[in-house]
Design an enzyme around this catalytic site. Structure first.
Site, PDB file in Angstrom:
ATOM      1  N   ASN A   9       0.868  -1.177   0.000  1.00 42.13           N
ATOM      2  CA  ASN A   9       0.000   0.000   0.000  1.00 42.13           C
ATOM      3  C   ASN A   9       0.902   1.224   0.000  1.00 42.13           C
ATOM      4  OD1 ASN A   9      -1.812   2.039   0.480  1.00 42.13           O
ATOM      5  ND2 ASN A   9      -2.284   1.429   2.589  1.00 42.13           N
ATOM      6  N   LYS A  11       0.127   4.262  -0.322  1.00 40.62           N
ATOM      7  CA  LYS A  11      -0.534   5.438   0.264  1.00 40.62           C
ATOM      8  C   LYS A  11      -0.296   6.681  -0.612  1.00 40.62           C
ATOM      9  CE  LYS A  11       0.213   3.395   4.774  1.00 40.62           C
ATOM     10  NZ  LYS A  11       0.040   3.524   6.189  1.00 40.62           N
ATOM     11  N   HIS A  97      -9.493   0.845   4.786  1.00 41.10           N
ATOM     12  CA  HIS A  97      -8.201   1.045   5.448  1.00 41.10           C
ATOM     13  C   HIS A  97      -8.397   1.951   6.663  1.00 41.10           C
ATOM     14  CE1 HIS A  97      -4.086   2.333   6.199  1.00 41.10           C
ATOM     15  NE2 HIS A  97      -3.724   1.212   5.586  1.00 41.10           N
ATOM     16  N   GLU A  99      -6.860   4.394   7.671  1.00 45.50           N
ATOM     17  CA  GLU A  99      -6.745   5.838   7.399  1.00 45.50           C
ATOM     18  C   GLU A  99      -8.015   6.367   6.728  1.00 45.50           C
ATOM     19  OE1 GLU A  99      -2.942   5.387   5.484  1.00 45.50           O
ATOM     20  OE2 GLU A  99      -2.214   4.689   7.424  1.00 45.50           O
ATOM     21  N   GLU A 169      -5.424  -5.355  10.431  1.00 45.68           N
ATOM     22  CA  GLU A 169      -4.426  -4.324  10.678  1.00 45.68           C
ATOM     23  C   GLU A 169      -4.744  -3.594  11.986  1.00 45.68           C
ATOM     24  OE1 GLU A 169      -2.391  -3.058   6.801  1.00 45.68           O
ATOM     25  OE2 GLU A 169      -4.189  -1.854   6.958  1.00 45.68           O
ATOM     26  N   GLY A 175       2.339   1.919  10.685  1.00 45.15           N
ATOM     27  CA  GLY A 175       3.270   3.042  10.549  1.00 45.15           C
ATOM     28  C   GLY A 175       3.935   3.457  11.845  1.00 45.15           C
ATOM     29  N   SER A 215       3.417  -2.461  10.314  1.00 48.15           N
ATOM     30  CA  SER A 215       4.868  -2.463  10.509  1.00 48.15           C
ATOM     31  C   SER A 215       5.525  -3.804  10.155  1.00 48.15           C
ATOM     32  CB  SER A 215       5.220  -2.030  11.933  1.00 48.15           C
ATOM     33  OG  SER A 215       4.747  -0.704  12.161  1.00 48.15           O
TER      34      SER A 215
HETATM   35  C1  PEP Z   1      -0.702  -0.078   5.803  1.00 47.15           C
HETATM   36  O1  PEP Z   1      -0.568   0.982   5.214  1.00 47.15           O
HETATM   37  O2  PEP Z   1      -1.701  -0.757   5.599  1.00 47.15           O
HETATM   38  C2  PEP Z   1       0.333  -0.503   6.738  1.00 47.15           C
HETATM   39  C3  PEP Z   1       0.211  -1.637   7.351  1.00 47.15           C
HETATM   40  O3  PEP Z   1       1.408   0.375   6.920  1.00 47.15           O
HETATM   41  P1  PEP Z   1       2.826   0.017   7.630  1.00 47.15           P
HETATM   42  O4  PEP Z   1       3.302  -1.286   7.023  1.00 47.15           O
HETATM   43  O5  PEP Z   1       3.708   1.157   7.300  1.00 47.15           O
HETATM   44  O6  PEP Z   1       2.562  -0.140   9.083  1.00 47.15           O
END
Ligand code: PEP
Length: 261
Positions: A9, A11, A97, A99, A169, A175, A215
């Protein structure tokens, strides 16, 4: 046996040159042997989707969007339809997601409308679910997972579930550099699978891929991806560098145990 699925992803990151370089690097490094064991997708910002599709052509890398709107066409300024994404070669869309939910303010109901439209229009969906830190601390993790699944997947048929991937997630891990422990991930994934079994049937639950996101990096990927109910990863930050994303993909391929790596 569920084939691993690792998606990046991107973003709201990269520019056209960087998206080109990243896609080319992945294409050059992803061998057929690894692709036979791991499905791979990248999800750029809308504007770079056509260019990434073009570069990825002829490789095992599929392309997805990070969102889609549920209406077919018309006066929806700023939105992009399922047909438009299909038109430029998208195979997937991420939906729900954290976000979108917690920064943009999308509800379970809107996520569900988008999901039904995406499936009806021929896009595969990665549906993100997962709890906030305060929800985990208040022992609400299972309640949030269950709500996101029951509301997000409302109206989906058993047959359509073949086109749905779930991404668990935990929001506190996205992040932040703080990854769920293997025990936390396995527990949440097994619970999510039990809800899918209850909503559909055990066969659908066993076939549905559940990615972990939060992460994921090359150093923790093998352990997470070898868990019984973890069938891949949705990767943010580490999907922006060829070496890191390939490290995660290769870690996934090495967990298959066939000894060919
Ligand atoms: C994501 O954007 O779905 C995500 C898991 O980000 P990160 O791997 O940076 O934590």
């Amino acid at each position: 046996m569920r084939k691993l699925f690792i998606a990046g992803n991107w973003k709201m990151n990269l520019d056209a040159a960087a998206a080109k370089e990243l896609t080319t690097g992945l294409k050059d490094n992803l061998c057929d042997c690894t692709a036979a064991k791991v499905d791979v997708a990248v999800c750029p910002a809308y504007v770079y989707v056509p260019q990434v599709v073009e570069i990825a052509q002829g490789s095992p890398i599929a392309v997805g969007a990070q969102d889609v709107y549920f209406e077919g066409n018309g006066a929806f300024t700023g939105e992009v339809s399922v047909a438009m994404l299909k038109d430029v070669g998208c195979k997937y869309t991420i939906l729900g997601h954290s976000e979108r939910r917690h920064v943009i303010g999308e509800t379970d109901e809107l996520t569900n409308q988008k999901l039904l439209a995406a499936l009806a229009g021929g896009l595969d969906v990665i549906l993100c679910i997962g709890e906030l830190l305060e929800e985990r601390q208040a022992n609400q993790t299972e309640a949030v997972i269950e709500r996101h699944l029951r509301k997000g997947l409302a109206g989906v048929t058993k047959e359509q579930m073949a086109k749905v991937t779930i991404a668990y997630e935990p929001v506190w891990a996205i992040g932040t550099g703080q990854t769920a422990t293997p025990e936390q991930a396995q527990e949440a994934h097994a619970f999510a699978r039990s809800i899918i079994a209850d909503m559909f049937d055990n066969n659908v639950a066993q076939e549905t891929r559940i990615q972990y996101g939060g992460s994921v990096k090359p150093s923790n990927a093998a352990e997470l991806l070898s868990l019984p109910d973890v069938d891949g990863a949705l990767v943010g930050g580490a999907s922006l560098k060829v070496q890191d994303f390939m490290g995660i993909i290769n870690a996934g391929a090495s967990t298959c145990g066939c000894g060919c790596q």
